[in-house]
Design a protein around this motif. Structure first.
Motif, mmCIF file in Angstrom:
data_model
loop_
_atom_site.group_PDB
_atom_site.id
_atom_site.type_symbol
_atom_site.label_atom_id
_atom_site.label_comp_id
_atom_site.label_asym_id
_atom_site.label_seq_id
_atom_site.Cartn_x
_atom_site.Cartn_y
_atom_site.Cartn_z
ATOM 1 N N THR A 1 29.462 71.090 41.428
ATOM 2 C CA THR A 1 28.963 71.588 40.138
ATOM 3 C C THR A 1 29.021 70.497 39.076
ATOM 4 O OG1 THR A 1 31.182 72.508 39.721
ATOM 5 C CG2 THR A 1 29.499 73.998 40.575
ATOM 6 N N LEU A 2 30.069 69.683 39.088
ATOM 7 C CA LEU A 2 30.167 68.600 38.103
ATOM 8 C C LEU A 2 29.057 67.580 38.282
ATOM 9 C CD1 LEU A 2 33.976 67.710 37.750
ATOM 10 C CD2 LEU A 2 32.424 68.435 35.938
ATOM 11 N N VAL A 3 28.843 67.129 39.514
ATOM 12 C CA VAL A 3 27.859 66.078 39.721
ATOM 13 C C VAL A 3 26.441 66.613 39.504
ATOM 14 C CG1 VAL A 3 27.548 66.336 42.222
ATOM 15 C CG2 VAL A 3 27.368 64.083 41.188
ATOM 16 N N GLY A 4 26.189 67.874 39.886
ATOM 17 C CA GLY A 4 24.867 68.455 39.680
ATOM 18 C C GLY A 4 24.582 68.744 38.217
ATOM 19 N N TRP B 1 37.116 64.995 26.674
ATOM 20 C CA TRP B 1 37.833 65.959 25.837
ATOM 21 C C TRP B 1 37.727 65.617 24.348
ATOM 22 C CZ3 TRP B 1 40.407 70.282 27.697
ATOM 23 C CH2 TRP B 1 41.178 70.980 26.773
ATOM 24 N N VAL B 2 37.845 64.326 24.011
ATOM 25 C CA VAL B 2 37.956 63.912 22.610
ATOM 26 C C VAL B 2 36.717 63.163 22.132
ATOM 27 C CG1 VAL B 2 39.309 62.567 20.947
ATOM 28 C CG2 VAL B 2 40.471 63.787 22.816
ATOM 29 N N GLU B 3 36.367 62.076 22.816
ATOM 30 C CA GLU B 3 35.277 61.225 22.340
ATOM 31 C C GLU B 3 33.945 61.958 22.344
ATOM 32 O OE1 GLU B 3 37.121 56.901 23.771
ATOM 33 O OE2 GLU B 3 35.501 57.840 24.915
ATOM 34 N N GLY B 4 33.727 62.829 23.325
ATOM 35 C CA GLY B 4 32.478 63.585 23.357
ATOM 36 C C GLY B 4 32.286 64.420 22.107
ATOM 37 N N ILE B 5 33.360 65.062 21.649
ATOM 38 C CA ILE B 5 33.288 65.876 20.430
ATOM 39 C C ILE B 5 33.132 64.995 19.206
ATOM 40 C CG2 ILE B 5 34.565 67.504 18.982
ATOM 41 C CD1 ILE B 5 33.503 68.713 21.555
ATOM 42 N N ASN C 1 35.521 70.274 31.159
ATOM 43 C CA ASN C 1 36.917 69.875 31.073
ATOM 44 C C ASN C 1 37.810 70.694 32.006
ATOM 45 O OD1 ASN C 1 37.350 67.749 28.800
ATOM 46 N ND2 ASN C 1 35.821 69.156 27.985
ATOM 47 N N PHE C 2 37.462 71.950 32.234
ATOM 48 C CA PHE C 2 38.201 72.742 33.211
ATOM 49 C C PHE C 2 38.097 72.102 34.594
ATOM 50 C CE2 PHE C 2 37.581 75.862 36.664
ATOM 51 C CZ PHE C 2 38.865 76.377 36.747
#
Length: 358
Positions: free
Chosen positions: A220-223, A291-295, A309-310
């Motif tokens: 799911t992450l890679v897709g 978690w941080v830089e994306g926001i 992130n989960f």
């Protein structure tokens, strides 16, 4: 786990060597702990699958909206035909490789008296698969590094000179990615899908639920990361995992062979690679970026941020658990002189068959 490789001694009226009470109690405790671990893994797998389906329900609408806004730069759903081709190719290649290499694997792994023939066959098959995967990950790691070398989002801890902050800049989510990076990514998508197929179609092994959880979050992450154009961060995740997997599968190739020096050197290489890439780089650089830089860089506009992130946290949890097993393998080898893959624990298949027959 450590006692799983020897056949249990039955306590029958004609037996002169019944199992001592302490051994029976230890076996029951290990069985209870194993069952509890599987329940936790099943729960996490269920949560991951349901959450992924919830995210995926509205994903197509978001992707189509982005494609309409910038069709030239944004990934297309039709790109997944390449992933499908990779999936089929990986399945066929691995299935053909097993019979071709099995004679070599049997010569590398002489049968020991305490192994039943099904266990020896499983170890030979694991050796074949590990050789294939070691070569695959070595090729993919070299390919990925050649693509990312010199890119601004490649941090120094992975051999670059940039910063993970640039995973979220340059017009995100409409960042321009090279065709070579997209081909690499779609090849990885196909390979991960082939891993799920093998897991579901083959005989269930003792580590089934660990691998099912891992493959669920990985696929799911890679897709999703390709469709949502999180390819920059995803490429770093694939690079560090691939670099570690080279050492993992080389160790699995050697673990049942009589070549003690190679086993020891592969073990220390695995410890170093795993500690650096998965215990240090992954949480401190990759997870922090998600978690941080994306926001910070996008103002909170990261679609699927919660599931992303989960899933990364689940991978870290599995990393910590497997790293503990790797350390335990070292202590076991020092105490007994026997190398054993406690993660796959193929020898416990004998005990499972015994329980079914009793």
């Amino acid at each position: 786990l450590e006692g799983a490789e020897t056949q249990p001694v039955p306590c029958t009226p004609g037996s002169s060597t019944p199992r001592p009470p302490l051994a029976r109690g230890g076996s029951r405790l290990r069985g209870a702990m194993g069952a509890a671990k599987d329940r936790v893994l099943q729960l996490l797998c269920f949560v991951a699958l349901v959450w992924a389906l919830v995210v995926g329900r509205d994903l197509r609408k978001e992707v189509l909206s982005r494609q309409l806004r910038n069709p030239e730069k944004y990934p297309q759903l039709s790109d997944f035909w390449t992933a499908l081709g990779s999936f089929v190719g990986m399945l066929i290649a691995q299935l053909l490789f097993r019979p071709v290499f099995s004679a070599v694997a049997r010569a590398m792994i002489p049968k020991k008296a305490r192994w039943s023939y099904p266990v020896w066959g499983a170890k030979v098959e694991r050796c074949c698969d590990s050789v294939f995967k070691c070569c695959y990950y070595a090729a993919m790691t070299v390919w990925c590094f050649s693509i990312l070398q010199g890119q601004p989002w490649m941090p120094w801890v992975l051999g670059g000179s940039g910063s993970t902050r640039f995973c979220w800049t340059d017009g995100y989510p409409f960042q321009q990615n090279s065709p070579d990076l997209r081909r690499f990514y779609l090849t990885a998508v196909g390979f991960h899908l082939s891993e799920v197929a093998f897991l579901l179609l083959e005989v269930r092994k003792p580590d089934f639920w660990e691998m099912m959880l891992h493959h669920t979050v990985s696929c799911t992450l890679v897709g999703y990361s390709y469709l949502l154009n999180y390819v920059r961060l995803g490429s770093l995740v694939l690079l560090l995992h691939g670099a570690t997997d080279v050492f993992i599968y080389f160790s699995k190739v050697m673990v049942d062979t009589p070549h003690t020096k190679l086993i020891v050197w592969s073990y220390f290489g695995l410890i170093a690679a795993y500690a650096w890439f998965r215990i240090y780089v992954f949480p401190v650089f990759i997870m922090r970026s998600a978690w941080v830089e994306g926001i910070q860089e996008t103002g909170g506009e990261v679609y699927g941020w919660g599931y992303l992130n989960f899933a990364l946290c689940v991978l870290l949890l599995l990393h910590m658990y497997w790293f503990g097993l790797i350390i335990k393998i070292g202590f076991h080898f020092r105490a007994t002189g026997q190398a054993r893959d406690l993660q796959s624990n193929l020898s416990s298949m004998d005990m499972q068959e015994t329980k079914k027959d009793s």
